[in-house]
Design an enzyme around this catalytic site. Structure first.
Site, PDB file in Angstrom:
ATOM      1  N   TYR A 196       0.855  -1.193   0.000  1.00  0.00           N
ATOM      2  CA  TYR A 196       0.000   0.000   0.000  1.00  0.00           C
ATOM      3  C   TYR A 196       0.888   1.239   0.000  1.00  0.00           C
ATOM      4  O   TYR A 196       1.855   1.317   0.753  1.00  0.00           O
ATOM      5  CB  TYR A 196      -0.901   0.031   1.255  1.00  0.00           C
ATOM      6  CG  TYR A 196      -1.698   1.321   1.315  1.00  0.00           C
ATOM      7  CD1 TYR A 196      -2.950   1.401   0.726  1.00  0.00           C
ATOM      8  CD2 TYR A 196      -1.154   2.468   1.892  1.00  0.00           C
ATOM      9  CE1 TYR A 196      -3.650   2.592   0.723  1.00  0.00           C
ATOM     10  CE2 TYR A 196      -1.856   3.671   1.884  1.00  0.00           C
ATOM     11  CZ  TYR A 196      -3.099   3.720   1.299  1.00  0.00           C
ATOM     12  OH  TYR A 196      -3.784   4.910   1.284  1.00  0.00           O
ATOM     13  N   GLU A 200      -2.942   7.779  -4.300  1.00  0.00           N
ATOM     14  CA  GLU A 200      -2.958   6.471  -3.648  1.00  0.00           C
ATOM     15  C   GLU A 200      -2.658   5.392  -4.680  1.00  0.00           C
ATOM     16  O   GLU A 200      -3.303   5.339  -5.727  1.00  0.00           O
ATOM     17  CB  GLU A 200      -4.330   6.208  -3.010  1.00  0.00           C
ATOM     18  CG  GLU A 200      -4.339   4.967  -2.140  1.00  0.00           C
ATOM     19  CD  GLU A 200      -5.726   4.654  -1.584  1.00  0.00           C
ATOM     20  OE1 GLU A 200      -6.659   4.447  -2.388  1.00  0.00           O
ATOM     21  OE2 GLU A 200      -5.865   4.611  -0.354  1.00  0.00           O
TER      22      GLU A 200
END
Ligand code: ADP
Ligand code: MG
Length: 399
Positions: free
Chosen positions: A109, A197
């Site tokens: 992530y 992101e």
């Protein structure tokens, strides 16, 4: 403003971030054709909507043939994809991205956000990729790596190496991670993004680091500096009420209640909504008419608020600092004469020239419900919405 995954990937690729090869399609036939053009044997068909969580909702499918791509697309196109980020109404799928399937060894992530406390860009990373960050922070908070970027010097290589080390990236791949982090950071700052992101950022079987998903959000107030980004806007993904307002230079937020709010200033909007809730009502929206509330602007605001079928009462709450209450009152009166308003209208004015403003409202002969304080305004709005005539006021305003 949000953009689609395929757009964010193109933007990031321009800053040196590695992404899979892929192509956009507007129909099932085009998607199959795009896959043939890309070559290979496995493709991933990805619904392009402004929301994450598509994988779990059926918006990301691995396909191994033309006919499979066609079948997957037949269901995907035109569907309302409901993910945990879209709300129950979902988001329409009108574009799909066809991408070469990547052999994944590890998912990471990676996020860049603005940390308001430190007033810096914060990098958030975790070796637990694939999961949403909310899940990671609930279930594996210890896996989260954070780094702040000092704006005067930008993201330094040593910081990137530290992040790589904490994520357990093999030393041989560190340089690729440095390139990814620095590229994404430059995209963030140079394009006035508020969020980048990459989830997941993957390490492939053949040791490449690739952004498999990408999301970017931009600061609306800075879009004028980046016409190439402003162009990426996709209105099909926005609340139609909000895009109509944006086209008219008004800032509008759609909500689910019944009381429409016309206010000036975002802070006052928040206070107005809080007070409505306290009085037992639910705001339907709020519309910020900003500083210069000309009668035309107020009329536009009424039209917009009324276009929301859920609106059963309108609360106008203006604090005139730069504005003047008499001008605003003129605007309200003019708007009510121009626009057919069939729901109760409650007006609370405060600030410069408030007495003159009140007089104008009183003299207009229009059935405007006046209030002196915000509390009173909210209570009257909620009362009028409930058709509670015990307050002794008429509750229908018609042109
Ligand atoms: P979302 O976050 O909206 O669910 P993603 O793009 O992250 O969508 O895709 C979900 C999952 O699908 C990823 O975590 C990854 O495991 C897989 N995936 C996505 N794109 C590819 C690709 N090109 N090749 C292989 N797997 C992929
Ligand atoms: Mg994702």
């Amino acid at each position: 403003m949000d953009i689609h995954e395929y757009q964010a990937k193109e933007v990031l690729a321009g800053f040196g971030v590695a992404v899979p090869t892929g192509a956009l399609a507007y129909s099932p036939e085009q998607a199959a054709y795009r896959a043939r053009e890309l070559g290979g044997e496995r493709w991933v068909v990805k619904a392009q909507v402004h929301a994450g969580g598509r994988g779990k909702a059926g918006g990301v499918k691995v396909c191994t043939s033309d006919s499979e791509i066609n079948d997957v697309c037949e269901t995907m196109f035109g569907m309302k994809l409901v993910t945990h980020q879209t709300g129950p109404e979902g988001k329409g799928v009108y574009r799909v991205y066809v991408e070469a399937a990547v052999p994944i060894a590890r998912e990471i992530y990676l996020g860049f956000v603005l940390d308001r406390t430190t007033q810096r860009v914060m990098i958030v990373a975790s070796a637990e990729g694939g999961m949403e960050i909310e899940e990671i922070s609930a279930e594996k908070p210890e896996s989260i790596v954070r780094a702040e970027v000092e704006p005067a010097v930008g993201l330094r290589e040593f910081q990137c190496r530290q992040i790589a080390f904490k994520l357990g990236i093999e030393p041989g791949l560190t340089q690729q991670l440095v390139r990814t982090l620095q590229g994404a950071y430059r995209a963030f700052t140079e394009l006035d993004a508020t969020m980048v992101e990459i989830n997941p950022l993957v390490v492939t079987d053949d040791n490449r680091i690739i952004a498999l998903d990408a999301k970017m959000t931009f600061d609306d107030n800075a879009l004028f500096r980046h016409p190439q980004i402003a162009e990426l806007r996709d209105k099909s993904q926005e609340d139609p009420r909000e895009s109509r307002a944006a086209d008219r230079g008004l800032s509008y937020v759609g909500l689910d209640g019944n009381i429409g709010c016309i206010v000036n200033g975002a802070g006052l909007a928040m206070a107005t909504m809080d007070t409505i809730k306290l009085a037992g009502g639910e705001p339907a929206n709020f519309l910020d008419i900003g500083g210069g509330a000309t009668p035309e602007r107020v009329a536009k605001a009424f039209r917009l608020v009324l276009s929301d079928k859920n609106v059963q009462a309108i609360l106008v709450n203006i604090f005139a600092g730069i504005n003047r209450c008499d001008w605003v009152a003129e605007g309200v009166v003019q708007a009510l004469k121009e626009v057919e308003v069939e729901v109760p209208v409650i007006v609370r004015l405060a600030g410069t020239n408030v007495e003159e403003g009140q007089k104008i409202l009183a003299k207009s002969g229009l059935p405007i419900i006046r209030a002196r304080t915000l509390n009173e305004a909210a209570e009257r709005a909620v009362g009028a919405w409930r058709n509670d005539l015990s307050q002794g006021v008429t509750v229908r305003a018609v042109s």
